[in-house]
Design a protein around this motif. Structure first.
Motif, PDB file in Angstrom:
ATOM      1  N   ASP A  29     -24.303  11.090  69.893  1.00 46.27           N
ATOM      2  CA  ASP A  29     -24.126  12.287  70.556  1.00 46.27           C
ATOM      3  C   ASP A  29     -24.449  13.485  69.935  1.00 46.27           C
ATOM      4  N   THR A  30     -25.547  13.693  69.991  1.00 44.90           N
ATOM      5  CA  THR A  30     -26.363  14.992  69.095  1.00 44.90           C
ATOM      6  C   THR A  30     -27.506  15.361  69.502  1.00 44.90           C
ATOM      7  N   THR A  31     -28.177  16.607  69.226  1.00 46.25           N
ATOM      8  CA  THR A  31     -29.312  16.841  69.650  1.00 46.25           C
ATOM      9  C   THR A  31     -30.297  17.442  68.587  1.00 46.25           C
ATOM     10  N   SER A  37     -30.454  23.937  63.868  1.00 46.01           N
ATOM     11  CA  SER A  37     -29.427  25.108  63.752  1.00 46.01           C
ATOM     12  C   SER A  37     -28.445  24.997  62.854  1.00 46.01           C
ATOM     13  N   ARG A  38     -27.751  23.887  62.686  1.00 42.85           N
ATOM     14  CA  ARG A  38     -26.583  23.950  62.129  1.00 42.85           C
ATOM     15  C   ARG A  38     -26.964  23.550  60.373  1.00 42.85           C
ATOM     16  N   THR A  39     -28.063  22.673  60.210  1.00 47.91           N
ATOM     17  CA  THR A  39     -28.284  22.106  58.921  1.00 47.91           C
ATOM     18  C   THR A  39     -29.550  22.617  58.479  1.00 47.91           C
ATOM     19  N   VAL A 111     -21.429  12.014  42.559  1.00 50.74           N
ATOM     20  CA  VAL A 111     -22.232  12.340  43.795  1.00 50.74           C
ATOM     21  C   VAL A 111     -23.225  13.361  43.845  1.00 50.74           C
ATOM     22  N   CYS A 112     -23.267  14.274  44.554  1.00 55.29           N
ATOM     23  CA  CYS A 112     -24.492  15.096  44.519  1.00 55.29           C
ATOM     24  C   CYS A 112     -24.763  16.188  43.404  1.00 55.29           C
ATOM     25  N   SER A 113     -23.820  16.117  42.611  1.00 53.59           N
ATOM     26  CA  SER A 113     -23.820  16.846  41.311  1.00 53.59           C
ATOM     27  C   SER A 113     -24.262  15.853  40.233  1.00 53.59           C
ATOM     28  N   ASP A 150     -20.907   7.969  63.273  1.00 55.73           N
ATOM     29  CA  ASP A 150     -20.226   9.339  62.669  1.00 55.73           C
ATOM     30  C   ASP A 150     -21.445  10.434  62.807  1.00 55.73           C
ATOM     31  N   ARG A 151     -21.471  10.926  63.942  1.00 58.43           N
ATOM     32  CA  ARG A 151     -22.532  12.345  64.177  1.00 58.43           C
ATOM     33  C   ARG A 151     -22.696  13.110  62.959  1.00 58.43           C
ATOM     34  N   ALA A 152     -21.401  13.344  62.484  1.00 59.28           N
ATOM     35  CA  ALA A 152     -21.094  14.451  61.511  1.00 59.28           C
ATOM     36  C   ALA A 152     -21.905  14.168  60.195  1.00 59.28           C
ATOM     37  N   ALA A 218     -15.156  15.907  54.949  1.00 56.85           N
ATOM     38  CA  ALA A 218     -14.745  16.926  55.924  1.00 56.85           C
ATOM     39  C   ALA A 218     -15.574  18.019  55.727  1.00 56.85           C
ATOM     40  N   GLY A 219     -16.612  18.168  56.525  1.00 60.09           N
ATOM     41  CA  GLY A 219     -17.802  19.322  56.476  1.00 60.09           C
ATOM     42  C   GLY A 219     -17.504  20.603  56.465  1.00 60.09           C
ATOM     43  N   LYS A 220     -16.589  21.000  57.224  1.00 65.56           N
ATOM     44  CA  LYS A 220     -16.018  22.434  57.236  1.00 65.56           C
ATOM     45  C   LYS A 220     -15.533  22.811  56.079  1.00 65.56           C
ATOM     46  N   GLU A 221     -14.578  22.132  55.508  1.00 65.98           N
ATOM     47  CA  GLU A 221     -13.752  22.268  54.276  1.00 65.98           C
ATOM     48  C   GLU A 221     -14.856  22.352  52.946  1.00 65.98           C
ATOM     49  N   GLY A 253     -31.004  24.983  44.563  1.00 65.17           N
ATOM     50  CA  GLY A 253     -29.766  24.497  44.959  1.00 65.17           C
ATOM     51  C   GLY A 253     -29.795  23.053  45.745  1.00 65.17           C
ATOM     52  N   HIS A 254     -28.541  22.449  45.448  1.00 63.39           N
ATOM     53  CA  HIS A 254     -28.442  21.089  45.855  1.00 63.39           C
ATOM     54  C   HIS A 254     -28.724  21.283  47.608  1.00 63.39           C
ATOM     55  N   GLN A 255     -29.599  20.349  48.050  1.00 63.77           N
ATOM     56  CA  GLN A 255     -30.002  20.485  49.498  1.00 63.77           C
ATOM     57  C   GLN A 255     -29.102  19.932  50.354  1.00 63.77           C
ATOM     58  N   ALA A 256     -27.957  20.614  50.487  1.00 66.29           N
ATOM     59  CA  ALA A 256     -26.878  20.053  51.379  1.00 66.29           C
ATOM     60  C   ALA A 256     -26.874  20.417  52.761  1.00 66.29           C
ATOM     61  N   ASN A 257     -27.499  21.819  52.902  1.00 65.74           N
ATOM     62  CA  ASN A 257     -27.506  22.520  54.291  1.00 65.74           C
ATOM     63  C   ASN A 257     -28.230  23.794  54.261  1.00 65.74           C
ATOM     64  N   ALA A 258     -29.064  23.989  54.987  1.00 65.05           N
ATOM     65  CA  ALA A 258     -29.941  25.203  54.681  1.00 65.05           C
ATOM     66  C   ALA A 258     -28.963  26.527  54.959  1.00 65.05           C
ATOM     67  N   ARG A 259     -28.132  26.226  55.589  1.00 68.58           N
ATOM     68  CA  ARG A 259     -26.905  27.521  55.826  1.00 68.58           C
ATOM     69  C   ARG A 259     -26.118  27.840  54.478  1.00 68.58           C
ATOM     70  N   ILE A 260     -25.875  26.687  53.722  1.00 63.24           N
ATOM     71  CA  ILE A 260     -25.267  26.656  52.499  1.00 63.24           C
ATOM     72  C   ILE A 260     -26.098  27.499  51.496  1.00 63.24           C
ATOM     73  N   LEU A 261     -27.330  26.906  51.513  1.00 64.20           N
ATOM     74  CA  LEU A 261     -28.381  27.331  50.409  1.00 64.20           C
ATOM     75  C   LEU A 261     -28.567  28.965  50.757  1.00 64.20           C
ATOM     76  N   GLY A 283     -33.653  16.132  54.255  1.00 65.28           N
ATOM     77  CA  GLY A 283     -32.024  15.975  54.618  1.00 65.28           C
ATOM     78  C   GLY A 283     -31.458  16.154  53.156  1.00 65.28           C
ATOM     79  N   ASN A 284     -30.107  15.693  53.150  1.00 64.43           N
ATOM     80  CA  ASN A 284     -29.222  15.854  51.900  1.00 64.43           C
ATOM     81  C   ASN A 284     -29.320  14.572  51.131  1.00 64.43           C
ATOM     82  N   THR A 285     -30.055  14.378  50.203  1.00 65.73           N
ATOM     83  CA  THR A 285     -30.377  13.052  49.582  1.00 65.73           C
ATOM     84  C   THR A 285     -29.422  13.058  48.314  1.00 65.73           C
TER      85      THR A 285
HETATM   86  O1  UT7 Z   1     -23.760  16.969  49.732  1.00 67.82           O
HETATM   87  C1  UT7 Z   1     -22.370  17.133  49.619  1.00 67.82           C
HETATM   88  C2  UT7 Z   1     -21.864  18.688  49.691  1.00 67.82           C
HETATM   89  N1  UT7 Z   1     -22.011  18.378  51.348  1.00 67.82           N
HETATM   90  C3  UT7 Z   1     -22.065  19.566  51.835  1.00 67.82           C
HETATM   91  O2  UT7 Z   1     -21.908  20.664  51.361  1.00 67.82           O
HETATM   92  C4  UT7 Z   1     -21.914  19.779  53.454  1.00 67.82           C
HETATM   93  C5  UT7 Z   1     -21.123  20.711  54.142  1.00 67.82           C
HETATM   94  N2  UT7 Z   1     -20.935  20.982  55.264  1.00 67.82           N
HETATM   95  C6  UT7 Z   1     -21.960  20.920  56.258  1.00 67.82           C
HETATM   96  O3  UT7 Z   1     -23.076  21.029  56.051  1.00 67.82           O
HETATM   97  C7  UT7 Z   1     -21.457  21.331  57.737  1.00 67.82           C
HETATM   98  O4  UT7 Z   1     -20.103  21.620  57.745  1.00 67.82           O
HETATM   99  C8  UT7 Z   1     -21.619  20.355  58.592  1.00 67.82           C
HETATM  100  C9  UT7 Z   1     -23.193  20.044  59.063  1.00 67.82           C
HETATM  101  C10 UT7 Z   1     -21.252  18.827  58.326  1.00 67.82           C
HETATM  102  C11 UT7 Z   1     -21.110  20.630  60.009  1.00 67.82           C
HETATM  103  O5  UT7 Z   1     -21.632  21.933  60.613  1.00 67.82           O
HETATM  104  P1  UT7 Z   1     -20.384  23.027  61.225  1.00 67.82           P
HETATM  105  O6  UT7 Z   1     -21.266  23.925  61.428  1.00 67.82           O
HETATM  106  O7  UT7 Z   1     -19.463  22.990  59.828  1.00 67.82           O
HETATM  107  O8  UT7 Z   1     -19.829  22.404  62.240  1.00 67.82           O
HETATM  108  P2  UT7 Z   1     -18.538  21.795  62.582  1.00 67.82           P
HETATM  109  O9  UT7 Z   1     -18.042  20.633  61.577  1.00 67.82           O
HETATM  110  O10 UT7 Z   1     -17.453  23.067  62.530  1.00 67.82           O
HETATM  111  O11 UT7 Z   1     -18.478  21.104  64.172  1.00 67.82           O
HETATM  112  C12 UT7 Z   1     -18.745  22.165  65.024  1.00 67.82           C
HETATM  113  C13 UT7 Z   1     -18.994  21.225  66.283  1.00 67.82           C
HETATM  114  C14 UT7 Z   1     -17.621  20.312  66.439  1.00 67.82           C
HETATM  115  O12 UT7 Z   1     -17.407  20.367  67.838  1.00 67.82           O
HETATM  116  P3  UT7 Z   1     -16.386  21.037  68.413  1.00 67.82           P
HETATM  117  O13 UT7 Z   1     -15.086  20.556  67.635  1.00 67.82           O
HETATM  118  O14 UT7 Z   1     -16.565  22.438  68.152  1.00 67.82           O
HETATM  119  O15 UT7 Z   1     -16.351  20.767  69.819  1.00 67.82           O
HETATM  120  C15 UT7 Z   1     -18.302  18.992  66.224  1.00 67.82           C
HETATM  121  O16 UT7 Z   1     -17.631  17.968  66.563  1.00 67.82           O
HETATM  122  O17 UT7 Z   1     -20.181  20.519  66.073  1.00 67.82           O
HETATM  123  C16 UT7 Z   1     -19.688  19.084  66.541  1.00 67.82           C
HETATM  124  N3  UT7 Z   1     -20.388  18.165  65.845  1.00 67.82           N
HETATM  125  C17 UT7 Z   1     -21.896  18.129  66.172  1.00 67.82           C
HETATM  126  N4  UT7 Z   1     -22.461  18.377  67.428  1.00 67.82           N
HETATM  127  C18 UT7 Z   1     -23.523  17.764  67.538  1.00 67.82           C
HETATM  128  C19 UT7 Z   1     -20.592  17.956  64.568  1.00 67.82           C
HETATM  129  N5  UT7 Z   1     -21.495  17.027  64.344  1.00 67.82           N
HETATM  130  C20 UT7 Z   1     -22.448  17.192  65.232  1.00 67.82           C
HETATM  131  C21 UT7 Z   1     -23.558  16.585  65.635  1.00 67.82           C
HETATM  132  N6  UT7 Z   1     -24.313  16.899  66.792  1.00 67.82           N
HETATM  133  N7  UT7 Z   1     -24.279  15.933  64.614  1.00 67.82           N
END
Ligand code: UT7
Length: 338
Positions: A29-31, A37-39, A111-113, A150-152, A218-221, A253-261, A283-285
């Motif tokens: 369930d993703t697009t 836009s998020r990564t 892990v990523c470090s 797990d789409r996250a 726990a992506g957000k944390e 930087g570690h390629q975790a997320n373009a917004r983090i970078l 992606g994140n390898t």
């Molecule tokens: O490599 C080790 C270090 N890793 C990182 O540094 C990763 C750090 N975290 C992240 O990169 C981001 O937190 C993520 C990419 C994992 C998630 O992005 P986000 O902008 O933080 O999204 P979120 O977790 O706040 O989720 C926002 C919404 C949620 O829906 P609701 O609760 O607002 O309705 C999620 O369920 O987006 C939803 N969501 C998705 N929607 C579509 C989460 N994953 C997806 C998905 N497709 N793949």
């Protein structure tokens, strides 16, 4: 003169199968729009079942040894979160597959470090004269631990490997690696984890619950901690190196997320034209992320001899680490033709 470690070879290996965001959106369930836009990720490489982390590590190691012009090392370090087996380590198998049976070989689990931790231990071995030539590989098959439902996490991680070779040299010559800054915070160990399969949740012959069996994050944390720890660590390593931010030619930087970078670069005050970013394609390898970004930038002709490069990573553990290096003159045949 102090004995330093000098980078003299680089290589990478990506499994051939490319999985687009659109392909993931067919089963999750993703697009494409959400993922981009998020990564910042557009695609990732995924290893076929039967391809192990050591296979990708060997591919990267072979290329790095070839580019160094010297086929032998006395130590092989493999940084990975996804070893071939929980016992023994992956590095001895990699060493033997590379024709290096007899070499010291061990895994680094940060892990990523992991690549930066691996590089730091390799530089220490060279500095103390324990090793002369070291192959440091970051290699991952994250597809083997991701929960396909797990789409996250499924949209973020990709498979791949990249490697560098190190030789002894002087601290001021191109290729010299260091200083380093390393750190950890085990209070955050639940934020990026695979719960089952270790001594805490032991094998019982019965399958663990899927949530425990697979990688979870726990992506957000993790997001804000990644920005904070990488920027603090990067600033600390620049302090140790006696360098100002505007003396850094490239931030990797570690390629975790373009917004983090982006936030990391803003926090450090490094403009976008001095970032190396390849997350859209791979992606994140995890442990392979930093060396893969370096290998891609070298192949593209972006990095030049004498460029000052700042590496910084953050990952499970929690762990973080940074390093400074001066880019060396490397075999030009390892560059992509224009
Ligand atoms: O490599 C080790 C270090 N890793 C990182 O540094 C990763 C750090 N975290 C992240 O990169 C981001 O937190 C993520 C990419 C994992 C998630 O992005 P986000 O902008 O933080 O999204 P979120 O977790 O706040 O989720 C926002 C919404 C949620 O829906 P609701 O609760 O607002 O309705 C999620 O369920 O987006 C939803 N969501 C998705 N929607 C579509 C989460 N994953 C997806 C998905 N497709 N793949």
């Amino acid at each position: 003169m102090n004995r330093a470690a000098v980078l003299d070879g680089i290589g990478s290996c990506l499994p051939p199968r490319v999985v687009s965001n659109g392909e993931l959106a067919a089963t999750l369930d993703t697009t494409d729009e959400w993922i981009v836009s998020r990564t910042g990720i557009r695609q990732r490489h995924v290893a076929a079942p039967g391809t192990a982390t050591s296979d990708l590590a060997v591919g990267a190691g072979e290329q790095a040894l070839k580019s160094s012009g010297e086929p032998v090392v006395d130590t092989v370090v493999v940084a990975t979160t996804t070893p071939d087996r929980s016992c023994p380590a992956t590095a001895p198998a990699v060493a033997s597959k590379l024709g290096l049976t007899g070499a010291a070989a061990y895994d680094i689990s940060a892990v990523c470090s992991g690549f930066i931790y691996g590089l730091a231990t390799a530089c220490g071995l060279i500095a103390t004269g324990t090793a002369d030539r070291v192959l440091v590989i970051g290699a991952e098959t994250y597809s083997s631990i991701l929960n396909p439902r797990d789409r996250a996490t499924s949209v973020i991680f990709g498979d791949g490997a990249a490697a560098v070779t190190l030789r002894p040299g002087g601290p001021d010559e191109p290729g010299a690696v260091g200083p380093f800054d390393l750190g950890s915070d085990g209070n955050g160990r639940d934020l990026i984890t695979v719960r089952a399969g270790g001594s805490e949740q032991r094998l019982s012959g019965v399958e663990p619950a899927p949530d425990d069996q697979f990688f979870a994050m726990a992506g957000k944390e993790v997001f804000w901690r990644a920005v904070l720890r990488m920027s603090e660590s990067a600033q600390s390593v620049l302090g140790r190196a006696g360098l100002a931010v505007d003396e850094v030619d490239w931030l990797v930087g570690h390629q975790a997320n373009a917004r983090i970078l982006q936030r990391l670069a803003n926090a450090l005050g490094i403009p976008p034209e001095r970032h190396i970013v390849n997350i859209a394609e791979v992606g994140n390898t995890a442990a392979a992320s930093i060396p893969l970004a370096l290998a891609d930038a070298h192949a593209a002709g972006t990095l030049h001899a004498g460029d000052r490069v700042l590496l910084t990573a953050f990952g499970g553990g929690l762990t973080w680490g940074s390093a400074v290096l001066t880019w060396p003159e490397l075999d030009p045949t390892t560059r992509r033709s224009p």
